[in-house]
Design a protein around this motif. Structure first.
Motif, mmCIF file in Angstrom:
data_model
loop_
_atom_site.group_PDB
_atom_site.id
_atom_site.type_symbol
_atom_site.label_atom_id
_atom_site.label_comp_id
_atom_site.label_asym_id
_atom_site.label_seq_id
_atom_site.Cartn_x
_atom_site.Cartn_y
_atom_site.Cartn_z
ATOM 1 N N MET A 58 -1.241 16.719 -4.437
ATOM 2 C CA MET A 58 -2.312 16.703 -5.427
ATOM 3 C C MET A 58 -2.079 17.811 -6.444
ATOM 4 N N ASP A 59 -2.353 17.485 -7.708
ATOM 5 C CA ASP A 59 -2.333 18.538 -8.721
ATOM 6 C C ASP A 59 -3.496 18.333 -9.672
ATOM 7 N N MET A 60 -3.940 19.428 -10.294
ATOM 8 C CA MET A 60 -5.056 19.393 -11.236
ATOM 9 C C MET A 60 -4.585 19.920 -12.580
ATOM 10 N N ASP A 61 -5.093 19.292 -13.636
ATOM 11 C CA ASP A 61 -4.716 19.711 -14.982
ATOM 12 C C ASP A 61 -5.853 19.380 -15.928
ATOM 13 N N GLY A 62 -6.581 20.385 -16.379
ATOM 14 C CA GLY A 62 -7.647 20.186 -17.345
ATOM 15 C C GLY A 62 -8.741 19.258 -16.892
ATOM 16 N N GLY A 63 -9.104 19.305 -15.635
ATOM 17 C CA GLY A 63 -10.166 18.442 -15.129
ATOM 18 C C GLY A 63 -9.663 17.144 -14.559
ATOM 19 N N ARG A 64 -8.415 16.809 -14.831
ATOM 20 C CA ARG A 64 -7.809 15.596 -14.277
ATOM 21 C C ARG A 64 -7.188 15.924 -12.928
ATOM 22 N N ILE A 65 -7.369 15.043 -11.952
ATOM 23 C CA ILE A 65 -6.761 15.204 -10.636
ATOM 24 C C ILE A 65 -5.789 14.051 -10.409
ATOM 25 N N ARG A 66 -4.577 14.375 -9.970
ATOM 26 C CA ARG A 66 -3.600 13.330 -9.669
ATOM 27 C C ARG A 66 -3.179 13.462 -8.210
ATOM 28 N N ILE A 67 -3.215 12.338 -7.508
ATOM 29 C CA ILE A 67 -2.817 12.286 -6.103
ATOM 30 C C ILE A 67 -1.643 11.329 -5.984
ATOM 31 N N ASN A 68 -0.525 11.813 -5.489
ATOM 32 C CA ASN A 68 0.669 10.996 -5.311
ATOM 33 C C ASN A 68 0.966 10.862 -3.823
ATOM 34 N N THR A 69 1.168 9.632 -3.387
ATOM 35 C CA THR A 69 1.431 9.360 -1.975
ATOM 36 C C THR A 69 2.676 8.496 -1.831
ATOM 37 N N THR A 70 3.492 8.821 -0.844
ATOM 38 C CA THR A 70 4.643 8.000 -0.473
ATOM 39 C C THR A 70 4.350 7.373 0.882
ATOM 40 N N LEU A 71 4.505 6.072 0.989
ATOM 41 C CA LEU A 71 4.184 5.373 2.227
ATOM 42 C C LEU A 71 5.093 4.179 2.421
ATOM 43 N N SER A 72 4.982 3.561 3.569
ATOM 44 C CA SER A 72 5.734 2.336 3.837
ATOM 45 C C SER A 72 4.858 1.372 4.614
ATOM 46 N N LEU A 73 5.262 0.120 4.626
ATOM 47 C CA LEU A 73 4.618 -0.905 5.422
ATOM 48 C C LEU A 73 5.701 -1.565 6.273
ATOM 49 N N SER A 74 5.432 -1.662 7.572
ATOM 50 C CA SER A 74 6.418 -2.251 8.465
ATOM 51 C C SER A 74 5.742 -2.670 9.764
ATOM 52 N N ALA A 75 6.393 -3.591 10.480
ATOM 53 C CA ALA A 75 5.979 -3.872 11.848
ATOM 54 C C ALA A 75 6.532 -2.749 12.730
ATOM 55 N N ILE A 76 5.837 -2.431 13.805
ATOM 56 C CA ILE A 76 6.181 -1.273 14.623
ATOM 57 C C ILE A 76 7.625 -1.334 15.111
ATOM 58 N N TYR A 77 8.094 -2.523 15.441
ATOM 59 C CA TYR A 77 9.391 -2.642 16.092
ATOM 60 C C TYR A 77 10.519 -3.021 15.124
ATOM 61 N N LEU A 78 10.265 -2.997 13.809
ATOM 62 C CA LEU A 78 11.277 -3.392 12.836
ATOM 63 C C LEU A 78 11.440 -2.332 11.753
ATOM 64 N N GLN A 79 12.506 -2.504 10.951
ATOM 65 C CA GLN A 79 12.700 -1.603 9.820
ATOM 66 C C GLN A 79 11.613 -1.838 8.770
ATOM 67 N N ARG A 80 11.544 -0.955 7.802
ATOM 68 C CA ARG A 80 10.507 -1.040 6.780
ATOM 69 C C ARG A 80 10.595 -2.364 6.019
ATOM 70 N N ILE A 81 9.428 -2.905 5.724
ATOM 71 C CA ILE A 81 9.352 -4.088 4.867
ATOM 72 C C ILE A 81 9.207 -3.648 3.415
ATOM 73 N N LEU A 82 8.359 -2.644 3.174
ATOM 74 C CA LEU A 82 8.111 -2.151 1.829
ATOM 75 C C LEU A 82 8.070 -0.629 1.806
ATOM 76 N N ASP A 83 8.701 -0.042 0.814
ATOM 77 C CA ASP A 83 8.501 1.356 0.479
ATOM 78 C C ASP A 83 7.625 1.406 -0.762
ATOM 79 N N ILE A 84 6.607 2.254 -0.746
ATOM 80 C CA ILE A 84 5.614 2.255 -1.818
ATOM 81 C C ILE A 84 5.334 3.678 -2.281
ATOM 82 N N ARG A 85 5.276 3.847 -3.583
ATOM 83 C CA ARG A 85 4.808 5.094 -4.185
ATOM 84 C C ARG A 85 3.516 4.791 -4.933
ATOM 85 N N VAL A 86 2.491 5.560 -4.653
ATOM 86 C CA VAL A 86 1.173 5.335 -5.249
ATOM 87 C C VAL A 86 0.718 6.592 -5.974
#
Length: 262
Positions: A58-86
């Motif tokens: 998270m960073d703040m700049d002049g009242g604006r807040i930006r939250i950046n998250t890195t995540l993935s979606l996958s079944a527990i027993y398999l490799q990642r299906i999607l890599d996502i940056r939000v």
């Protein structure tokens, strides 16, 4: 407002792979679906997706807040299906800009849908949108509708199929407003998007075999999709045509959410 990927733990928003019994109930947001037009091998993987968040800054700049998250979606027993940056950018007036970048592992089949799911107060049941209406519309099921600005409500948007399934989506939308007497949330896209608003979650539509068994959510469930694959007709005809599939290995989706009091 409750935003559901439990994966965005630091941001308080949930992002999911979504799908549906029209392929199951386009359930899990990435959420999934089945009408028979989606490979069963894919369904056995996609309906077991688990989100994982790796880092949130998270960073703040002049009242604006930006939250950046890195995540993935996958079944527990398999490799990642999607890599996502939000990226969530929150402005002083309450406006929130959301930017999603997804990269799909090409070994997996096409996705049923990709987007965000929001849980809003149940009183927010009035809907206005600019897109294809007045009936439900999908990328391969839209020619009975026309572009316009439509006013409706969540109850009227429900297509009461005897067997619960994905329903009520509206394709090629510029904006949607969901409101109560006291508040409203308007969502506009950088490009056209699809949405549906329902009293039922995708999980509920997937699990129940008959419409009379459905239990309403305590929220208004609002799904905003970068894109959905088409409904198709493989339950009684050919497979979904290639041009109606969500086949890209990279996806970029940007929306602006603007709340207001009334």
């Amino acid at each position: 407002m409750k935003a559901s990927v439990e994966a965005l733990s630091g941001s308080g928003a949930t992002m999911q792979l979504k799908w549906g019994r029209r392929w199951k109930a386009r359930q899990c947001m990435l959420t999934a679906a089945t009408t028979g037009n989606f490979p069963m091998t894919a369904i056995s993987v996609y309906d077991r997706i688990v989100p994982r968040a790796y880092e949130t800054h998270m960073d703040m700049d002049g009242g604006r807040i930006r939250i950046n998250t890195t995540l993935s979606l996958s079944a527990i027993y398999l490799q990642r299906i999607l890599d996502i940056r939000v990226s969530w950018t929150i402005w002083p007036n309450g406006t929130v800009d959301v930017s999603l970048h997804g990269e799909k592992n090409p070994v997996f089949p096409f996705l049923p849908r990709f987007g965000l799911r929001l849980f809003l107060p149940k009183a927010m049941d009035r809907v206005q949108y600019c897109g294809i209406g007045p009936g439900e519309s999908y990328i391969d099921k839209k020619w009975s509708g026309f572009h316009g600005v439509f006013d409706t409500n969540v109850k009227a948007m429900q297509e009461d199929y005897i067997r619960p399934q994905e329903n009520g989506s509206h394709h090629d939308c510029d904006y949607v407003t969901v409101a109560s007497e006291r508040a409203a949330l308007t969502i506009a896209g950088e490009t056209a998007f699809a949405f549906n608003a329902s009293f039922y979650t995708q999980e509920e539509l997937t699990e129940k075999a008959h419409n009379y068994q459905l239990t309403k959510s305590p929220y208004t469930v609002l799904c905003v999709d970068y894109r959905q694959s088409g409904i198709g007709s493989a339950s009684c005809g050919p497979e979904l045509m290639e041009k109606y599939r969500l086949t890209g290995d990279e996806m970029d989706f940007g929306i602006r959410m603007k709340p207001e009091c009334r």
